[in-house]
Enzyme design. Structure first.
Site, PDB file in Angstrom:
ATOM      1  N   SER A 114       3.449   8.847  17.571  1.00 25.21           N
ATOM      2  CA  SER A 114       2.040   8.862  17.168  1.00 25.21           C
ATOM      3  C   SER A 114       1.164   9.585  18.181  1.00 25.21           C
ATOM      4  O   SER A 114       1.357   9.478  19.390  1.00 25.21           O
ATOM      5  CB  SER A 114       1.545   7.432  17.002  1.00 25.21           C
ATOM      6  OG  SER A 114       0.128   7.425  16.887  1.00 25.21           O
ATOM      7  N   SER A 123      -1.989   8.793  18.343  1.00 26.27           N
ATOM      8  CA  SER A 123      -3.112   7.884  18.593  1.00 26.27           C
ATOM      9  C   SER A 123      -3.254   7.437  20.050  1.00 26.27           C
ATOM     10  O   SER A 123      -4.370   7.418  20.581  1.00 26.27           O
ATOM     11  CB  SER A 123      -3.029   6.669  17.661  1.00 26.27           C
ATOM     12  OG  SER A 123      -3.244   7.066  16.330  1.00 26.27           O
ATOM     13  N   LYS A 165       0.100  -1.827   6.650  1.00 25.23           N
ATOM     14  CA  LYS A 165      -1.311  -1.742   6.251  1.00 25.23           C
ATOM     15  C   LYS A 165      -1.698  -2.746   5.165  1.00 25.23           C
ATOM     16  O   LYS A 165      -2.846  -3.173   5.097  1.00 25.23           O
ATOM     17  CB  LYS A 165      -1.640  -0.325   5.774  1.00 25.23           C
ATOM     18  CG  LYS A 165      -1.619   0.699   6.890  1.00 25.23           C
ATOM     19  CD  LYS A 165      -2.021   2.080   6.379  1.00 25.23           C
ATOM     20  CE  LYS A 165      -1.953   3.096   7.517  1.00 25.23           C
ATOM     21  NZ  LYS A 165      -2.610   4.372   7.174  1.00 25.23           N
ATOM     22  N   ASP A 187      -8.988   5.203   7.065  1.00 28.69           N
ATOM     23  CA  ASP A 187      -8.252   6.345   6.512  1.00 28.69           C
ATOM     24  C   ASP A 187      -9.113   7.118   5.510  1.00 28.69           C
ATOM     25  O   ASP A 187      -9.060   8.354   5.456  1.00 28.69           O
ATOM     26  CB  ASP A 187      -6.965   5.872   5.826  1.00 28.69           C
ATOM     27  CG  ASP A 187      -5.918   5.408   6.823  1.00 28.69           C
ATOM     28  OD1 ASP A 187      -5.871   5.957   7.937  1.00 28.69           O
ATOM     29  OD2 ASP A 187      -5.139   4.488   6.481  1.00 28.69           O
ATOM     30  N   ALA A 222      -1.491   7.375  -5.994  1.00 30.49           N
ATOM     31  CA  ALA A 222      -2.247   6.119  -6.014  1.00 30.49           C
ATOM     32  C   ALA A 222      -1.591   5.097  -5.095  1.00 30.49           C
ATOM     33  O   ALA A 222      -1.777   3.893  -5.233  1.00 30.49           O
ATOM     34  CB  ALA A 222      -2.330   5.569  -7.435  1.00 30.49           C
ATOM     35  N   LYS A 261       3.816   7.764 -14.422  1.00 30.17           N
ATOM     36  CA  LYS A 261       3.700   6.639 -15.350  1.00 30.17           C
ATOM     37  C   LYS A 261       4.905   5.715 -15.167  1.00 30.17           C
ATOM     38  O   LYS A 261       5.804   5.653 -16.000  1.00 30.17           O
ATOM     39  CB  LYS A 261       3.594   7.131 -16.791  1.00 30.17           C
ATOM     40  CG  LYS A 261       2.866   6.133 -17.675  1.00 30.17           C
ATOM     41  CD  LYS A 261       2.092   6.793 -18.792  1.00 30.17           C
ATOM     42  CE  LYS A 261       1.135   5.776 -19.439  1.00 30.17           C
ATOM     43  NZ  LYS A 261       0.304   6.389 -20.475  1.00 30.17           N
ATOM     44  N   MET A 287       5.810  17.465   1.750  1.00 28.64           N
ATOM     45  CA  MET A 287       5.931  17.087   3.163  1.00 28.64           C
ATOM     46  C   MET A 287       7.244  17.609   3.754  1.00 28.64           C
ATOM     47  O   MET A 287       8.277  17.617   3.079  1.00 28.64           O
ATOM     48  CB  MET A 287       5.887  15.564   3.285  1.00 28.64           C
ATOM     49  CG  MET A 287       5.818  15.067   4.724  1.00 28.64           C
ATOM     50  SD  MET A 287       5.728  13.257   4.788  1.00 28.64           S
ATOM     51  CE  MET A 287       4.003  12.983   4.371  1.00 28.64           C
ATOM     52  N   GLY A 293      -4.308  17.668   6.491  1.00 24.80           N
ATOM     53  CA  GLY A 293      -4.556  16.281   6.891  1.00 24.80           C
ATOM     54  C   GLY A 293      -4.867  16.057   8.360  1.00 24.80           C
ATOM     55  O   GLY A 293      -5.142  14.913   8.752  1.00 24.80           O
TER      56      GLY A 293
END
Lengths: 295, 295
Positions: A27, A29, A78, A114, A139, A164, A215, A260
């Site tokens: 990370s 961060s 999360k 986020d 989603a 779906k 990705m 991103g």
């Protein structure tokens, strides 16, 4: 002799901030928050701890015990963390996701930054979201905070495209809840419905990919190149590679493209502000951690 | 822009070291260990956490959970922690005290470096302990690691003076155990027995105060000034004030005097070496944290 500001500033009062998740060792961060705190002379250390879902309750107990000012959460924690907290921000509640905990004297408050990171990444490139129509692909855990924050920040209409499958109905409920509790109308469509996607993207000012399609070595894209238009801002939450096939196609069609990295920076900046009450020094962090974001 | 070595070195791999105890916020340890780690380019952060005896089991669990390389313990936890550990060093076992935990892949090993700090503080001033006779005032938590380490390091004979209260017999057992398991003979005497104290100090090369008599505003001393001799090295574990009445009287009598600052430095250096496998840069730490110890 190597000495530096931390030599004099670290003390028995230095407070711990951390990232919990699995994996966390690569990370950015810790670096981002440490540089920001050092730059402002704030007495925080930020470390990353590899924590699984099973270990999370004990880790949250440790945050309380050590009076940590807060932490970030990443995958797979999360959503898992929610029942362990005392309060949730509006965006966290809507998104069902927490990436930031603030410890207010033992009361743990869950936030998600986020979505704020997404919105500020757009704004940083001169794109205003209020009043727009937005199409979002996906989603899942990346998408829901983006959708929730966009709704909170005044996006007029969001069209969500999703496979779906078994969780489709859950997404419809999520969308209905946002439509009910904000001024934003959220609709959910089948990702396989190309005609509807063409129409919705055509009516949108912003298109965002919040799936993992594209990705790493994946060169796929969910959008047919003919669906882009030159007034569109196309955002991809992915930043490895820096330019997904989606962004390449969008750029070729004359659209504005944003990856991103800015979302990563600005979610961190929003967390930093929640913990410290100070603005992260964005230019310093761009120079040291995100050189691609320098204008 | 303020930047420094930590800007580039802190990362998702940075490991947490800490001090547990109550109170801890005025400790020099975070500063000392952070400067040392920075100077050597080692990837550690050292913080202080205020932890009571009741909270200690949870704090030890957290050390394991966060894979901390280790911690220091201060009052009131040095004895309490023992049943929570997997192994003890010889000095810790003899002293019944732990000020340092090393986490060896989940196995927590207790050490005490307080006695090493004492011995190295003497050596740093040119005083060799092996083969000497030593008189130590006190038999509490400060004294036992000093006595145990002195015995391990080859002191021939130690005379311990202690108030003749409810715990006197416990100290006799502690002394007998050291006499049995090392080559050092430890005797325990009544602190009120001035004739014996005069004789024992007269035969000693080193006298050490390990009680809190003389600390802060207390101007008392346990030793009559006429008991000192000029070949004596007098050590006081106290460093506030820098020169207790004991040290003032000893200096006036021509003895060599050493206060507790060096013990604080060298216990830290020994802990640092246990965690990192590297020597603490003593000169750097003297310059930045203990200017009084510079020659």
């Amino acid at each position: 002799m190597k000495t530096n500001i931390l030599d004099t500033s670290i003390s028995g009062h230095t407070n711990l901030l951390c990232l919990l998740g699995h994996p966390v060792e690569h990370s950015i961060s810790p670096r981002m928050h440490t540089i920001a705190a050092n730059h402002l002379g704030l007495d925080y250390a930020y470390l990353a701890f590899d924590i699984t879902e099973e270990q999370l309750p004990a880790a949250i107990d440790a945050l309380r015990l050590f009076r940590c000012r807060g932490c970030n959460l990443t995958m797979p924690l999360k959503h898992t963390v929610i029942p362990l907290l005392d309060e949730l921000s509006e965006a966290s509640r809507l998104a069902g996701s927490v990436n930031t905990i603030v410890n207010e004297d033992g009361k743990l408050i869950g936030h998600t930054t986020d979505g704020i990171g997404f919105i500020r990444a757009l704004e940083d490139r001169g794109c205003t979201v209020a009043g727009t129509k937005m199409t979002i692909l996906g989603a899942g855990g990346v998408a829901t905070p983006m959708i929730a924050q966009a709704a909170i920040d005044g996006v007029r209409e969001i069209s969500v495209f999703k496979r779906k499958n078994a969780t489709f109905q859950e997404t419809v409920q999520f969308a209905d809840n946002i439509t009910k509790t904000t001024d934003c109308k959220v609709a959910v469509y089948d990702m396989a419905d190309a005609d509807t996607m063409r129409r919705e993207i055509g009516e949108s000012q912003i298109l965002a990919n919040a799936t993992n399609v594209g990705m790493g070595d994946d060169t796929a894209s969910l959008v047919d190149p003919s669906m882009f238009h030159k007034d569109l801002v196309v955002f991809d939450a992915i930043y490895h590679p820096a330019k997904t096939t989606l962004l390449q196609d969008a750029e070729a069609a004359g659209a504005t493209i944003i990856n991103g990295e800015g979302q990563l920076l600005f979610q961190g900046a929003a967390s930093f502000a929640l913990w410290t009450g100070k603005e992260m020094p964005i230019d310093v962090i761009k120079q040291t951690c995100f050189p691609n974001l320098l204008a």
